[in-house]
Scaffold this active site. Structure first.
Site, PDB file in Angstrom:
ATOM      1  N   LEU A  41     -40.053  33.665  24.654  1.00 37.14           N
ATOM      2  CA  LEU A  41     -40.124  32.569  23.685  1.00 37.14           C
ATOM      3  C   LEU A  41     -40.094  33.083  22.249  1.00 37.14           C
ATOM      4  O   LEU A  41     -40.550  34.175  21.947  1.00 37.14           O
ATOM      5  CB  LEU A  41     -41.394  31.758  23.930  1.00 37.14           C
ATOM      6  N   HIS A  45     -38.564  27.892  20.251  1.00 41.52           N
ATOM      7  CA  HIS A  45     -39.334  27.253  21.326  1.00 41.52           C
ATOM      8  C   HIS A  45     -40.637  26.691  20.765  1.00 41.52           C
ATOM      9  O   HIS A  45     -41.066  25.596  21.137  1.00 41.52           O
ATOM     10  CB  HIS A  45     -39.663  28.263  22.423  1.00 41.52           C
ATOM     11  N   GLN A  69     -28.105  29.305  37.116  1.00 41.50           N
ATOM     12  CA  GLN A  69     -27.267  29.101  35.937  1.00 41.50           C
ATOM     13  C   GLN A  69     -26.654  30.398  35.399  1.00 41.50           C
ATOM     14  O   GLN A  69     -26.047  30.395  34.336  1.00 41.50           O
ATOM     15  CB  GLN A  69     -28.028  28.355  34.840  1.00 41.50           C
ATOM     16  N   ASP A 158     -27.989  24.807  21.843  1.00 38.98           N
ATOM     17  CA  ASP A 158     -27.246  24.592  23.088  1.00 38.98           C
ATOM     18  C   ASP A 158     -26.748  23.144  23.090  1.00 38.98           C
ATOM     19  O   ASP A 158     -27.206  22.306  23.872  1.00 38.98           O
ATOM     20  CB  ASP A 158     -28.156  24.869  24.284  1.00 38.98           C
TER      21      ASP A 158
END
Ligand code: PAF
Length: 291
Positions: A41, A45, A69, A158
């Site tokens: 993190l 985050h 993924q 993202d």
């Protein structure tokens, strides 16, 4: 929330444990905010957890490095794992619960169900990582069913991930609001990412060029350029000043459908970039005339 409360993060490692803790929270009428992560993190985050703690009564984070993924040649085995530092960051940011399942808990032997999507997951990152978004959607749907949050928070670095998750939640009637939060950057403009720690000092020095390339397209757009190809050229010329980068994609697309933009580019269009820098594959994006 008092300082003493903030220091206690209840770590659940089994589903019954998680469910009974969150059932107790709901029994008190508390709303739940959720931040799914793969650990390692950073301040990006932390800002999501702070937002969850501010917007809901109970902030829940998860740490799960999701094998589904990662492609066969990707960085699953060397993905950074920093559980102790993560717990400290979560406590300081105001998380109350941490869900840390094992792979066998998330995908028990015999698991054979996954989430698919057409179109949106086949472009941009999905073109170079063909199994990636199927894995992301499958794990995120499972996490949402496990935690049952009122709101789940995702970072806009993202962009495509946040978009496809919003679409899945809408298409499958998942009763969670998805909130997409602003990109958190280092002072030199590099978007925060767990993968930044793969960079050598020399690569790190060139890394801000990714953002600078996007800003070059932005400046040209603001100066009146509307040809997508010319905007892309401005950005790629800027990135070429950092020769350690190898571009994966640099494209201007519709921000909702992700269709490639024909001329003219419009305010709000997505400029998205992915590029390899040493062992890291970095991504970033901006919205024309809006960021
Ligand atoms: O963005 C991430 O860290 C991951 O893709 C997510 C959403 C936690 C799913 O594994």
């Amino acid at each position: 929330m008092t300082t003493a409360d903030r220091r206690t993060v209840y770590v659940s490692r089994t589903l019954p444990e998680l469910r009974s803790r969150l059932r107790a929270e709901r029994a008190f009428g508390r709303s739940i905010g959720f931040v799914p992560t793969m650990g390692a993190l950073h301040a990006g985050h932390a800002s999501l957890v702070q937002r969850a703690a501010a917007a809901t009564d109970v902030a829940v984070a998860s740490i799960f490095v999701n094998p589904l993924q990662f492609g066969p040649t990707e960085d699953l085995s060397r993905y950074p794992r920093t559980p102790e530092a993560d717990l400290e960051l979560l406590a300081a940011a105001g998380a109350k619960h941490l869900w840390m399942p094992e792979v066998a808990t998330m995908y028990p032997p015999g698991s054979c169900t996954s989430v698919g999507m057409k179109g949106l997951i086949d472009v941009l990152c999905g073109r170079s990582r063909p199994t990636h978004f199927g894995g992301v959607l499958t794990v995120v749907l499972k996490l949402l069913l496990q935690v049952q949050p009122d709101i789940a928070f995702f970072g806009r670095k993202d962009y495509q991930q946040a978009l496809v998750i919003r679409r899945m939640v809408r298409d499958l009637d998942v009763p969670t609001c998805i909130e997409t939060c602003l990109i958190v950057r280092e002072t030199d403009g590099l978007a925060m990412s767990s993968r930044n720690r793969y960079l050598t000092a020399e690569e790190r020095a060139q890394a801000p060029a990714l953002r600078a390339a996007l800003l070059a397209a932005q400046s040209a757009f603001l100066a009146g350029e509307r040809r997508p190809a010319a905007l892309v050229r401005e950005a790629s010329d800027r990135l070429a000043l950092a020769p350690l980068f190898r571009i994966d994609y640099l494209e201007i697309r519709d921000p909702e459908t992700l269709e490639l933009r024909d001329e003219p580019a419009r305010p709000g269009d997505l400029v998205a970039i992915a590029a390899h820098l040493g062992k890291a594959r970095l991504i970033d994006n901006l919205l024309l005339a809006q960021d």
